[in-house]
Design a protein around this motif. Structure first.
Motif, PDB file in Angstrom:
ATOM      1  N   MET A  17       0.838  -1.204   0.000  1.00  0.00           N
ATOM      2  CA  MET A  17       0.000   0.000   0.000  1.00  0.00           C
ATOM      3  C   MET A  17       0.874   1.254   0.000  1.00  0.00           C
ATOM      4  SD  MET A  17      -2.839  -1.526   2.655  1.00  0.00           S
ATOM      5  CE  MET A  17      -4.032  -0.207   2.536  1.00  0.00           C
ATOM      6  N   GLU A  18       1.991   1.196   0.708  1.00  0.00           N
ATOM      7  CA  GLU A  18       2.919   2.327   0.718  1.00  0.00           C
ATOM      8  C   GLU A  18       3.537   2.524  -0.659  1.00  0.00           C
ATOM      9  OE1 GLU A  18       7.030   3.820   2.998  1.00  0.00           O
ATOM     10  OE2 GLU A  18       6.063   1.927   3.555  1.00  0.00           O
ATOM     11  N   SER A  60       1.013   4.139  -3.016  1.00  0.00           N
ATOM     12  CA  SER A  60       0.859   5.559  -2.706  1.00  0.00           C
ATOM     13  C   SER A  60       2.051   6.368  -3.215  1.00  0.00           C
ATOM     14  CB  SER A  60       0.708   5.747  -1.194  1.00  0.00           C
ATOM     15  OG  SER A  60       0.679   7.113  -0.858  1.00  0.00           O
ATOM     16  N   HIS A  61       3.257   5.824  -3.052  1.00  0.00           N
ATOM     17  CA  HIS A  61       4.457   6.514  -3.511  1.00  0.00           C
ATOM     18  C   HIS A  61       4.464   6.658  -5.028  1.00  0.00           C
ATOM     19  CE1 HIS A  61       8.653   7.794  -3.541  1.00  0.00           C
ATOM     20  NE2 HIS A  61       8.875   6.894  -4.493  1.00  0.00           N
ATOM     21  N   GLY A 101       0.683   8.744  -5.857  1.00  0.00           N
ATOM     22  CA  GLY A 101       0.268   9.933  -5.119  1.00  0.00           C
ATOM     23  C   GLY A 101      -1.134   9.850  -4.572  1.00  0.00           C
ATOM     24  N   ILE A 102      -1.657   8.641  -4.429  1.00  0.00           N
ATOM     25  CA  ILE A 102      -2.998   8.432  -3.881  1.00  0.00           C
ATOM     26  C   ILE A 102      -2.996   7.100  -3.140  1.00  0.00           C
ATOM     27  CG2 ILE A 102      -3.811   7.348  -6.035  1.00  0.00           C
ATOM     28  CD1 ILE A 102      -6.579   8.480  -5.441  1.00  0.00           C
ATOM     29  N   GLU A 103      -3.722   7.046  -2.031  1.00  0.00           N
ATOM     30  CA  GLU A 103      -3.815   5.798  -1.273  1.00  0.00           C
ATOM     31  C   GLU A 103      -4.672   4.798  -2.051  1.00  0.00           C
ATOM     32  OE1 GLU A 103      -2.133   5.340   1.480  1.00  0.00           O
ATOM     33  OE2 GLU A 103      -1.440   7.430   1.618  1.00  0.00           O
ATOM     34  N   ILE A 104      -4.263   3.535  -2.067  1.00  0.00           N
ATOM     35  CA  ILE A 104      -5.003   2.544  -2.831  1.00  0.00           C
ATOM     36  C   ILE A 104      -6.420   2.371  -2.287  1.00  0.00           C
ATOM     37  CG2 ILE A 104      -4.208   0.534  -1.498  1.00  0.00           C
ATOM     38  CD1 ILE A 104      -4.024  -0.964  -4.216  1.00  0.00           C
ATOM     39  N   ASP A 118      -8.251   4.694  -1.184  1.00  0.00           N
ATOM     40  CA  ASP A 118      -9.061   5.803  -1.691  1.00  0.00           C
ATOM     41  C   ASP A 118      -9.350   5.626  -3.179  1.00  0.00           C
ATOM     42  OD1 ASP A 118      -9.081   7.039   0.805  1.00  0.00           O
ATOM     43  OD2 ASP A 118      -7.239   8.155   0.388  1.00  0.00           O
TER      44      ASP A 118
END
Length: 380
Positions: free
Chosen positions: A325-326, A329-330, A333-336, A338
């Protein structure tokens, strides 16, 4: 962890189920090797600033080539590209096309992982699917690879083959394990339009196992491999001692790779855009491009962010450990959680998906339903 893929398209005989770009006519192998070296040099000029952690020589059957040609191609790769000192260098091999001298030569040239296309250890089944080797030759090939100093030896197996049942498939699993392979790739037969096997099945000349029989082979095979000490790290791949295929792990991580050779495919970030391209699949056109100093690329397109995100999910969920997940996001630029809130909620409720130790992964039930699960992400 970028990788390089080298396609050697030649075979002794094309298998009945194969729809890959491969050629039985081997009269131009030397000319092809020279063309491939020219492509390597062209790509050095265009993509010079990457260190490559894996090299994968696939086909076709790379080992139908004389060892001098194979080793010459690999030497060109090492001379032109920044290959990591501890890079995994894999060569695919057909058990019917290797001998002690060829294995030693490739080992000396830097190949440190070999992937043997065993498929089955039943001579009758091997004949039906068009393989050129026998059970005896397959097991001898594993022994030859060990004697040549290979510590990382993989075997490809198939289930759902004509005339095959669970007992025959399990004998293959147990046979390659007893011979000492460190990695097993186990794939169900996919009957592709236009192949000789598809025509034979359609004409009633061959009969395939039904869905229940294929399911039994998969389930019992997975269980037996676990009992034999092989860790399942991807839907169809198993390894001992964490000797995963690093080249394929990079692919499942949707990482960068450079494809060289006839019909090879590539994926890289070019000028900030995730980009995919592929070489021509026609041999003469491939040779002509390179004779004229041009890359043999026929299709090239940037991939938009939404498509790149879905590709990362589609490939990453094949791994047993799932998606970081990190890392997602990296990269985006968005959390999975979300980006795919609805899909994650629905699949979690179904018991197909879970979040564990910062990773989004499919459950055992979810792995069996991967294609259906992906539809929820596709529709997000």
């Amino acid at each position: 962890m970028p990788g390089i893929y080298l396609h050697i398209p030649f075979c002794v005989r094309k298998c009945g189920y194969c729809d890959f770009v491969s050629l039985e006519d081997r009269s131009c192998m030397e000319a092809y090797a020279e063309a491939l070296k020219r492509e390597i040099k062209l790509c050095l000029k265009k993509y010079p600033y990457r260190r490559y952690d894996t090299v994968f020589i696939g086909g076709g059957t790379p080992t139908v080539m004389p060892s001098a040609l194979l080793c010459g191609i690999l030497s060109e790769v090492k001379d032109c590209f920044d290959i990591a000192p501890m890079a995994e260098i894999t060569m695919e091999a057909n058990p019917g096309t290797i001998d002690k001298e060829k294995l030693w030569a490739c080992r000396e040239a830097g190949v440190n992982r070999i992937s043997l296309g065993v498929q089955s250890l039943d001579d009758g089944i091997l004949k039906k699917i068009g393989r050129i080797h026998s059970q005896k030759e397959a097991l001898a090939a594993i022994s030859l690879a060990r004697d040549a100093g290979f510590l990382n030896i993989g075997a490809d197996l198939m289930y759902g083959l004509p005339g095959q049942n669970a007992a025959a498939y399990l004998r293959a699993v147990e046979g390659v394990a007893a011979a000492g392979v460190t990695h097993v790739s186990a794939y169900s037969l996919i009957l592709e339009d236009g192949t000789p096997m598809h025509a034979a099945v359609k004409a009633g000349l061959l009969t395939l196992p039904d869905e229940d029989e294929i399911w039994e082979m998969e389930e019992r095979g997975t269980h037996r491999l676990g009992k034999l000490g092989y860790e399942r790290y991807e839907i169809s791949n198993y390894a001992k001692g964490r000797l995963y295929c690093a080249h394929n792990v990079n692919y499942w991580d949707n990482g960068e790779y450079l494809g060289l050779g006839l019909n090879s495919h590539s994926a890289m970030r070019i000028a900030g855009a995730w980009t995919r391209w592929n070489n021509t699949s026609e041999l003469q056109r491939y040779m002509d491009y390179l004779q004229n100093g041009r890359q043999p690329v026929e299709e090239c397109a940037p991939i938009n962010k939404k498509e790149e995100m879905f590709e990362s999910v589609m490939l990453g969920l094949r791994k047993i450990e799932g998606i970081s997940m990190e890392g997602f996001s990296h990269r985006f630029g968005i959390e999975i959680q979300d980006a795919y809130a609805g899909a994650i909620e629905t699949l979690t409720d179904k018991g197909w998906l879970t979040v564990l130790e910062g990773r989004l992964r499919l459950t055992v039930d979810g792995l069996d339903m991967l294609n259906r699960a992906l539809l929820y992400f596709l529709d997000a």
